[in-house]
Design a protein around this motif. Structure first.
Motif, PDB file in Angstrom:
ATOM      1  N   MET B  98      22.169   7.829  27.551  1.00  0.00           N
ATOM      2  CA  MET B  98      23.195   8.530  26.775  1.00  0.00           C
ATOM      3  C   MET B  98      22.544   9.675  26.017  1.00  0.00           C
ATOM      4  N   LEU B  99      23.344  10.662  25.693  1.00  0.00           N
ATOM      5  CA  LEU B  99      22.827  11.800  24.940  1.00  0.00           C
ATOM      6  C   LEU B  99      22.970  11.565  23.442  1.00  0.00           C
ATOM      7  N   SER B 100      22.152  12.269  22.689  1.00  0.00           N
ATOM      8  CA  SER B 100      22.210  12.145  21.231  1.00  0.00           C
ATOM      9  C   SER B 100      21.666  13.405  20.578  1.00  0.00           C
ATOM     10  N   HIS B 101      22.246  13.740  19.430  1.00  0.00           N
ATOM     11  CA  HIS B 101      21.669  14.808  18.600  1.00  0.00           C
ATOM     12  C   HIS B 101      20.564  14.276  17.700  1.00  0.00           C
ATOM     13  N   LEU B 102      20.326  12.996  17.734  1.00  0.00           N
ATOM     14  CA  LEU B 102      19.319  12.346  16.886  1.00  0.00           C
ATOM     15  C   LEU B 102      19.452  12.780  15.433  1.00  0.00           C
ATOM     16  N   PRO B 103      20.576  12.498  14.799  1.00  0.00           N
ATOM     17  CA  PRO B 103      20.751  12.890  13.407  1.00  0.00           C
ATOM     18  C   PRO B 103      19.609  12.369  12.539  1.00  0.00           C
ATOM     19  N   GLY B 113       9.856   8.178  23.128  1.00  0.00           N
ATOM     20  CA  GLY B 113       9.422   6.789  23.202  1.00  0.00           C
ATOM     21  C   GLY B 113       9.783   5.976  21.980  1.00  0.00           C
ATOM     22  N   ALA B 114      10.199   6.642  20.902  1.00  0.00           N
ATOM     23  CA  ALA B 114      10.511   5.925  19.664  1.00  0.00           C
ATOM     24  C   ALA B 114      11.770   5.080  19.815  1.00  0.00           C
ATOM     25  N   ALA B 115      11.813   4.014  19.033  1.00  0.00           N
ATOM     26  CA  ALA B 115      12.993   3.153  19.027  1.00  0.00           C
ATOM     27  C   ALA B 115      14.144   3.852  18.301  1.00  0.00           C
ATOM     28  N   VAL B 116      15.346   3.627  18.792  1.00  0.00           N
ATOM     29  CA  VAL B 116      16.545   4.192  18.168  1.00  0.00           C
ATOM     30  C   VAL B 116      17.605   3.104  18.087  1.00  0.00           C
ATOM     31  N   GLU B 117      18.546   3.333  17.170  1.00  0.00           N
ATOM     32  CA  GLU B 117      19.689   2.422  17.106  1.00  0.00           C
ATOM     33  C   GLU B 117      20.969   3.245  16.989  1.00  0.00           C
ATOM     34  N   VAL B 118      22.027   2.650  17.483  1.00  0.00           N
ATOM     35  CA  VAL B 118      23.279   3.392  17.564  1.00  0.00           C
ATOM     36  C   VAL B 118      23.952   3.462  16.198  1.00  0.00           C
ATOM     37  N   VAL B 119      24.589   4.573  15.944  1.00  0.00           N
ATOM     38  CA  VAL B 119      25.498   4.731  14.810  1.00  0.00           C
ATOM     39  C   VAL B 119      26.763   5.364  15.379  1.00  0.00           C
ATOM     40  N   PHE B 120      27.829   5.317  14.625  1.00  0.00           N
ATOM     41  CA  PHE B 120      29.077   5.875  15.154  1.00  0.00           C
ATOM     42  C   PHE B 120      29.560   6.989  14.238  1.00  0.00           C
ATOM     43  N   GLU B 121      29.801   8.125  14.862  1.00  0.00           N
ATOM     44  CA  GLU B 121      30.102   9.342  14.118  1.00  0.00           C
ATOM     45  C   GLU B 121      31.558   9.729  14.354  1.00  0.00           C
ATOM     46  N   VAL B 122      32.260  10.060  13.292  1.00  0.00           N
ATOM     47  CA  VAL B 122      33.669  10.466  13.420  1.00  0.00           C
ATOM     48  C   VAL B 122      33.733  11.935  13.829  1.00  0.00           C
ATOM     49  N   THR B 123      34.519  12.215  14.859  1.00  0.00           N
ATOM     50  CA  THR B 123      34.724  13.618  15.244  1.00  0.00           C
ATOM     51  C   THR B 123      35.956  14.151  14.512  1.00  0.00           C
ATOM     52  N   PRO B 124      35.903  15.403  14.090  1.00  0.00           N
ATOM     53  CA  PRO B 124      36.909  15.886  13.135  1.00  0.00           C
ATOM     54  C   PRO B 124      38.324  16.058  13.691  1.00  0.00           C
ATOM     55  N   THR B 125      38.483  16.394  14.920  1.00  0.00           N
ATOM     56  CA  THR B 125      39.810  16.787  15.399  1.00  0.00           C
ATOM     57  C   THR B 125      40.774  15.615  15.505  1.00  0.00           C
ATOM     58  N   THR B 126      40.322  14.516  16.099  1.00  0.00           N
ATOM     59  CA  THR B 126      41.220  13.368  16.278  1.00  0.00           C
ATOM     60  C   THR B 126      40.757  12.139  15.515  1.00  0.00           C
ATOM     61  N   GLN B 128      38.364  10.319  16.543  1.00  0.00           N
ATOM     62  CA  GLN B 128      37.686   9.455  17.519  1.00  0.00           C
ATOM     63  C   GLN B 128      36.203   9.354  17.166  1.00  0.00           C
ATOM     64  N   LYS B 129      35.673   8.141  17.162  1.00  0.00           N
ATOM     65  CA  LYS B 129      34.247   7.962  16.902  1.00  0.00           C
ATOM     66  C   LYS B 129      33.434   8.122  18.190  1.00  0.00           C
ATOM     67  N   VAL B 130      32.205   8.591  18.006  1.00  0.00           N
ATOM     68  CA  VAL B 130      31.297   8.860  19.120  1.00  0.00           C
ATOM     69  C   VAL B 130      29.975   8.141  18.846  1.00  0.00           C
ATOM     70  N   PRO B 131      29.396   7.468  19.846  1.00  0.00           N
ATOM     71  CA  PRO B 131      28.084   6.845  19.612  1.00  0.00           C
ATOM     72  C   PRO B 131      26.993   7.902  19.450  1.00  0.00           C
ATOM     73  N   GLU B 132      26.238   7.765  18.375  1.00  0.00           N
ATOM     74  CA  GLU B 132      25.072   8.602  18.132  1.00  0.00           C
ATOM     75  C   GLU B 132      23.877   7.675  17.918  1.00  0.00           C
ATOM     76  N   TRP B 133      22.699   8.264  17.808  1.00  0.00           N
ATOM     77  CA  TRP B 133      21.501   7.432  17.737  1.00  0.00           C
ATOM     78  C   TRP B 133      20.561   7.962  16.665  1.00  0.00           C
ATOM     79  N   ARG B 134      19.966   7.035  15.926  1.00  0.00           N
ATOM     80  CA  ARG B 134      18.989   7.390  14.893  1.00  0.00           C
ATOM     81  C   ARG B 134      17.653   6.744  15.214  1.00  0.00           C
ATOM     82  N   VAL B 135      16.587   7.494  14.977  1.00  0.00           N
ATOM     83  CA  VAL B 135      15.250   6.927  15.143  1.00  0.00           C
ATOM     84  C   VAL B 135      15.018   5.893  14.036  1.00  0.00           C
ATOM     85  N   VAL B 136      14.473   4.750  14.405  1.00  0.00           N
ATOM     86  CA  VAL B 136      14.211   3.693  13.427  1.00  0.00           C
ATOM     87  C   VAL B 136      12.707   3.411  13.360  1.00  0.00           C
ATOM     88  N   GLY B 137      12.297   2.872  12.228  1.00  0.00           N
ATOM     89  CA  GLY B 137      10.917   2.456  12.086  1.00  0.00           C
ATOM     90  C   GLY B 137       9.958   3.604  11.831  1.00  0.00           C
TER      91      GLY B 137
END
Lengths: 440, 137
Positions: B98-103, B113-126, B128-137
């Motif tokens: 999956m793609l991510s902007h890595l917020p 290679g770093a570990a990431v975990e999913v977060v859910f981001e609200v998109t402004p128009t509707t 609708q939430k979108v899966p995003e990913w953050r680097v952890v650790g």
């Protein structure tokens, strides 16, 4: 019956098929090109349709046949990779008055059907075989080669045309300009990907895997531009004869880092046509026949978002094996390679896949630092490709035919041009052709 | 970063509905026992290929690779350039990406290679939430 896309059975897309059953029994003879333009100026004479007819007529004349000897036409219907005709914009009246129309008003403007061509080339009185090789000239070439080999046509025109209108490809247009996204873009363009993004991502992974860097691409791209300026049919030679230096390349702005401006090609308008036939018929034609020793196709299905570096490498390795299996050749038989380059950052996947000049995985960028010019022992992409002549995806085929015919002019490679390979477009989906001065 | 709002369709509605519940689900072909993403109407590997289910994922993965966008075609993202687009592979199956902007990750400083975990981001128009990913650790 409407013209159909070539069936899957006409493509050699798996390994283990052995020598191509039509090896050396199909030849390219004639070549025809239209002029090029950055964008359509909306005059009838420079339309997609007009230039495609011009290219076809030039290919017929170049081969030295009468139009009524042509019995086949293989072409692509699609003529763009991202330049739509605005839905509310009328087709210019002069165009409609000049050409006969099909039931699709964009025919000859933003697409091409076989019907439109035949309606507007009344001299083609004996065409009884038409087929679409969808997408690119690479597809049309292998489709036409297979068709001639199977006896479906003996004197076959092969055509690819491109249109380009105003505005920037994709940028802010259509789905990219909206606040919502539908279709496959929900999993890609939603994050802002541009066309070269996937290739850039693959190239970044390639550099990490093999310890290379983007600067190492400079000799290849500079050589592409040099070769392109020696291609009189090409866009840059005709309109912007600008020499690219290593410094220019390294200073270029990023599009999707590590892909910069010169790693991308420039969208243009142009059409090209070839005339394919049997060796027997070629004897009576005007140009030296260039024999086709094999056609191969890649139909990789990527697993998820991608393709990834691993998928690109696996696919091009397989393509290389198919090319040699079906032709009975080995890498050392190649006089030159004309694998696809648009984007430049994936040319190394193709080049390494066919092991050109013995180059193994991870070695292409070092190879680019050696003599890859047309004067040297290992001419890489003597056509200059899309980078050197504009986005058409057909320069590599034209050049391969011209090299072997000895008609490449200033681009003629110094070593004897006996056997070459061309094809594309992408590392994970394309069609490839082996050309030879002899039937094998 | 404000993104376009994805409009679910018949095939992928469960994926986007789960995102609105802060859950990551991926399509699975029961016959092939193989995950599939992006969602499809029919499994490409088997026939008839319609024996599909949705499996909940852990929301953990790794950064496979990335590029940095400097000339983005999507209007709503243009002001945020340059920005990362990373490819994330799922812990359950690295073949699923999956793609991510890595917020939270600096531009062009992506820890491959770093570990990431999913977060859910609200998109402004509707909304609708979108899966995003953050680097952890």
């Amino acid at each position: 019956m409407p013209t159909q896309n070539a069936p899957a059975s006409m493509y050699r897309s798996t390994e283990g098929l052995g020598i191509w059953e039509h090896k050396g029994k199909v030849a390219a003879v004639g070549i025809g090109h239209s002029p090029t333009a950055r964008r359509w100026d909306e005059t009838t004479d420079t339309s997609l349709g007009a230039w495609s007819i011009l290219a076809l007529r030039r290919a017929i004349e170049d081969a030295g046949v009468r139009p009524d000897e042509v019995d086949g036409l293989v072409m692509a219907q699609e003529t763009s990779t991202g330049s739509p005709w605005p839905s509310d914009k009328p087709i210019p009246e002069d165009f409609l008055n000049t050409y006969k129309s099909t039931d699709n008003p964009l025919d000859g403007i933003a697409r091409l059907s076989a019907d439109w061509i035949l309606m507007n080339m009344p001299e083609l009185t004996n065409v009884n075989f038409t087929m679409y090789g969808p997408g690119c000239m690479s597809n049309a070439v292998v489709t036409a080669a297979q068709a001639v080999g199977e006896g479906l046509t003996e004197v076959c025109l092969v055509l690819k045309g491109w249109h380009n209108f105003g505005g920037r490809y994709y940028v802010g247009q259509g789905a990219a300009g909206g606040n919502t996204v539908t279709g496959p873009g929900k999993y890609s363009t939603l994050w802002g990907t541009v066309a070269c993004y996937t290739t850039a991502m693959q190239f970044e992974a390639y550099c990490r895997k093999y310890g290379k860097n983007h600067d190492m691409m400079a000799p290849f791209v500079v050589n592409e531009k040099r070769n392109g300026l020696m291609f009189p049919e090409g866009f840059w030679a005709q309109h912007r004869p600008e020499v690219l230096t290593v410094e220019d390349y390294l200073a270029a702005r990023w599009i999707a880092k590590p892909a910069n401006l010169f790693d991308n090609d420039i969208p243009i308008m142009a059409s090209a046509a070839y005339l394919f036939t049997t060796p027997e018929r070629a004897k009576d034609m005007k140009q030296k026949p260039v024999y086709i020793l094999n056609v191969a196709s890649d139909r990789t299905r990527v697993r998820s978002f991608g393709p990834t570096l691993e998928e690109a490498e696996a696919a091009t390795d397989e393509t290389g094996r198919k090319i040699y299996e079906g032709s009975g050749l080995s890498p050392s038989d190649l006089s030159f390679e004309n694998m696809y380059d648009g984007f430049t950052l994936f040319h190394q996947f193709h080049l390494e896949g066919i092991r050109f000049a013995g180059v193994q995985r991870g070695e292409a960028l070092d190879f680019y630092a050696t003599d890859i010019t047309i004067e040297g022992p290992n001419p890489a992409s003597p056509s200059g490709g899309n980078a050197g002549a504009g986005r058409t995806r057909f320069w590599m085929h034209t050049d391969s035919i011209q090299q072997i015919q000895g008609r490449a002019g200033a681009r003629q490679i110094s070593k004897p041009a006996e056997i070459g390979v061309s094809g594309g477009p992408t590392p994970t989906g394309g069609n490839f052709t082996v050309w030879s001065s002899t039937p094998g | 970063m404000p993104k376009q709002s994805p409009v679910p369709d018949e095939v992928d509605k469960p994926f986007w509905d789960a995102a609105n519940e802060d859950r990551l689900v991926v399509q699975n072909c029961i016959d092939c026992d193989r995950l599939q993403h992006p969602p499809v109407a029919k499994c490409p590997d088997c026939d008839p290929g319609t024996n599909l289910e949705w499996k909940e994922m852990s929301g953990r993965g790794r950064v496979y690779g990335y590029g940095v966008m400097y000339d983005c075609p999507v209007t709503i993202l243009a002001e945020d350039q340059p920005f990362n687009i990373a490819v994330v592979e799922l812990e359950e199956d690295p073949g699923i990406k999956m793609l991510s902007h890595l917020p939270g990750t600096p531009v062009d400083d992506v820890p491959v290679g770093a570990a990431v975990e999913v977060v859910f981001e609200v998109t402004p128009t509707t909304g609708q939430k979108v899966p995003e990913w953050r680097v952890v650790g």
